[in-house]
Write a protein that holds these residues in place. Structure first.
Motif, short mmCIF file in Angstrom:
data_model
loop_
_atom_site.label_atom_id
_atom_site.label_comp_id
_atom_site.label_asym_id
_atom_site.label_seq_id
_atom_site.Cartn_x
_atom_site.Cartn_y
_atom_site.Cartn_z
N LEU A 99 0.84 -1.26 -0.10
CA LEU A 99 -0.02 -0.29 -0.03
C LEU A 99 0.93 1.20 0.07
N PHE A 100 0.56 2.23 -0.50
CA PHE A 100 1.11 3.73 -0.44
C PHE A 100 0.96 4.21 0.80
N PRO A 101 2.03 4.41 1.64
CA PRO A 101 2.02 4.71 3.00
C PRO A 101 1.72 6.17 3.34
N HIS A 102 1.82 7.08 2.35
CA HIS A 102 1.81 8.43 2.42
C HIS A 102 0.11 8.91 1.90
N TYR A 144 -4.35 5.87 7.46
CA TYR A 144 -3.34 5.34 6.80
C TYR A 144 -2.82 4.19 7.10
N GLY A 146 -0.49 2.62 7.61
CA GLY A 146 0.55 2.25 8.74
C GLY A 146 -0.48 2.25 10.13
N GLN A 147 -1.51 2.61 10.08
CA GLN A 147 -2.27 2.47 11.40
C GLN A 147 -3.06 1.29 11.31
#
Ligand SMILES: Nc1ncnc2c1ncn2[C@@H]1O[C@H](COP(=O)(O)OP(=O)(O)OP(=O)(O)O)[C@@H](O)[C@H]1O
Ligand SMILES: [Mg+2]
Lengths: 253, 367
Positions: A99-102, A144, A146-147
């Motif tokens: 996935l694109f983390p930003h 996001y 990352g969460q």
């Protein structure tokens, strides 16, 4: 429509005498494979046998040197326009999600719709939410990656691939980076997808999944297709000694 | 044999303990946690006072601030009159005094544009960026240089002081970052020709000192260009500085590109995105975020190195301050000059650095 019937006869993915080398190393050797529309295929085999390489050739993440690949009637060439046309027909889910983390979950799902399909953002978000709903993660749309947990991330990755409305879905060991308790939530989504008639090529060692959904299981070793059969036949009555050995290793511990 | 334990009731969540301890608590924990630490704290505090107090006395309490000439400096402290009496020159150089309002307007516009872009709460960011890229540079050029629409021309040889420093630094930053990004992408290209050109370019500019670049731009370039084709000296220096720093920028950006796992680009490819979309939407946002410290570091060095334009006869901020040192009327105030210069450079550079830290925190998305 006369074309529709013609299309249903033509295979969704076809590979003819596909060969690929990494330098001198012959990774894929004379691969012949046809996948019909709506067919579900599971690819298994020992590590390093070329499973990932095989399915990555289908959307040209890897380049093959010999042979022919046709996806949904489009024959692969060096032409980047042609390759991108094929990629729009093929969704891919990776082992490590990618996935694109930003970007938020929703933005991840809208990216290709907005920039490749040129949809207005509102329509893109609407259809993204529909797919996120289907993988049961719509309530996390504004987080996001990352969460999220691994299982959640992988479901988002599936939704992101589905947002392009692909004709074929490729899965490269989608559950092997996940903790056991998360594997099921991802497999459930994949099983639903299979039941809806999506054409799927899935590299996995989840034999339960293979038995449930696969029309055919392909066993690969040393860059070639060693055995190819419906799951019950391949698992219960493998013909090749290599298949027998492999199955005894992954089932018999 | 381990005894079996079964919990009969589950625990309800409790609030985290309060970590605010107040000033006394903080002092105790950080400065006076043990007798030895207390001793070290006191000794260092005494040393600090001994060092800083005389400086403050010199710089503030005994200093003279206002006046016209050195006669105003009578109290034995710092003579800031050296700065204040020459303040206009320090800001504008030899820009004609009756036209300095034009520079002021540019300063105000610049502040507005920067505020618009830099403060996250400001709306219409896209329009702000557009303004910063097209109308603002045109307006700034017309105001600073003139020459069109009946605006009096002020040739660049009259530019100077802080205004010149900011002009050079800003243009060099704005020019070298995009160029550096293109070079970094080119250096990682799969096309051998593109890659070769980029490698050659980067290695060339990294191999020559900036002084040489400036010298060549001002002295040697005119020898080779056909007469009549006369590029402005400032413009020549600017192009040199821009190309020079773009090589460093490229290497900073490339280190970020290399840190992005290939899976990101592959996932974007699999979604059907083409090369430029992959780079602009997926790879660069992540890579640039990673290398903000490196980019800002380059910006800071670039800002300070603008003072090298002195050697080709451009009077930037530092050069104007130093020029006063040779003035018989002002002999002996070098310290004031350099302290002031240091302070101004520090304000600019530390604001850049603080802003970059703030942006880094803002862009953090928890992974
Ligand atoms: N970029 C590369 N360069 C050289 N060799 C490679 C490259 N990628 C893969 N290989 C080699 O090609 C072979 C096949 O790799 P591939 O990733 O397709 O295997 P796999 O069947 O997916 O294995 P795994 O189950 O471990 O994922 C391996 O022996 C690997 O070492
Ligand atoms: Mg693999």
């Amino acid at each position: 429509m006369s074309e529709a019937s013609a299309q249903s006869e033509q295979p969704m993915v076809s590979m003819k005498r596909l060969n690929k080398w990494y330098g001198d190393f012959h990774v894929l050797r004379d691969i012949d494979l046809e996948v019909a529309k709506g067919e579900r295929i599971v690819v298994c085999g020992p590590s390093g046998s070329g499973k990932s390489t095989l399915i990555r050739c289908i959307n040209h993440l890897e380049e093959h040197q010999q042979g022919e690949i046709t996806v949904n009637g489009i024959t692969m060439t060096q032409d980047i326009k042609r390759i991108e046309q094929i990629r729009r027909n093929v969704g891919m889910v990776f082992q490590h999600f990618n996935l694109f983390p930003h970007l938020t979950v929703l933005e991840n799902c809208c990216l290709s719709q907005v920039w490749v399909q040129k949809k207005p953002r509102r329509d893109a978000e609407k259809s993204a939410m529909e797919y996120l709903e289907r993988v049961r993660i719509a309530n996390q749309a504004h987080k996001y990656p990352g969460q999220l947990s691994g299982g959640q991330q992988q479901r988002v990755a599936i939704a992101r691939a589905l947002c392009m409305r692909p004709e074929v879905m490729l899965f490269d060991e989608p559950t092997s980076a996940l903790d056991p308790e998360m594997i099921k939530e991802v497999l459930d989504v994949m099983i639903e997808l299979a039941q809806e008639g999506m054409t799927m090529l899935c590299v996995t060692h989840e034999m339960g999944f293979a038995r449930t959904v696969a029309d055919r299981v392909i066993f690969m070793d040393e860059g070639q297709i060693v055995e190819e059969a419906p799951p019950e036949t391949l698992f219960n009555d493998p013909q090749s000694p290599r298949t027998q050995e492999f199955l005894s290793q992954i089932l018999g511990h | 044999m381990a005894a079996t334990q079964v919990r009969s009731e589950m625990l309800a969540p409790r609030k985290a303990p309060d970590r605010r301890t107040g000033l006394v608590g903080w002092l105790r924990a950080n400065l006076f946690s043990s007798p030895l630490n207390s001793l070290v704290t006191l000794a260092l505090a005494a040393l600090l006072v001994r060092l800083i107090w005389p400086f403050l006395e010199w710089a503030l309490f005994n200093a003279n601030f206002l006046g016209e000439s050195r006669e105003a400096c009578s109290s034995g402290g710092a003579c800031w009159v050296y700065i204040s009496a020459r303040f206009e020159t320090i800001i504008y150089g030899f820009y004609p005094p009756e036209l300095r309002w034009r520079v002021n307007i540019v300063f105000v516009l610049l502040a507005l544009v920067i505020a618009w872009l830099a403060i996250p709460r400001m709306p219409f960011k896209k329009w702000g960026a557009l303004c910063a890229l097209i109308p603002f540079p045109i307006a700034a050029f017309l105001l600073l240089h003139g020459g069109y629409f009946g605006i009096t021309t002020v040739p660049t040889r009259d530019w100077g002081g802080l205004m010149l420093t900011i002009t050079i630094a800003l243009l060099a930053m704005v020019g070298s970052l995009p160029l550096g990004i293109m070079l970094a992408l080119g250096r990682r290209s799969t096309m051998p020709f593109v890659r070769g050109v980029c490698v050659l370019f980067i290695e060339f500019w990294r191999g020559v000192p900036l002084i040489t670049v400036l010298f060549m731009a001002s002295v040697m370039l005119p020898l080779f260009t056909p007469s009549g084709f006369d590029l402005d000296k400032l413009l020549r220096a600017l192009i040199g500085i821009m190309l020079f720093w773009s090589a460093y920028m490229a290497e900073a950006v490339r280190s970020g590109l290399q840190a992005i796992p290939s899976g990101q680009s592959e996932a974007a490819s699999a979604l059907g995105l083409g090369y430029w979309h992959r780079m602009i939407l997926v790879v660069l946002p992540q890579a640039l975020k990673l290398v903000i410290p490196g980019i800002v570091n380059t910006f800071i060095v670039l800002f300070m190195d603008t003072s090298l334009v002195l050697i080709i006869g451009l009077f930037d901020f530092l050069a104007v301050i130093r020029s006063g040192l040779n003035d018989p009327e002002w002999l002996g105030y070098a310290i004031e000059g350099y302290v002031f210069a240091a302070l101004v450079y520090w304000i600019f550079c530390s604001s850049m650095s603080r802003y970059s830290q703030y942006i880094e925190r803002r862009l953090h998305t928890g992974h």
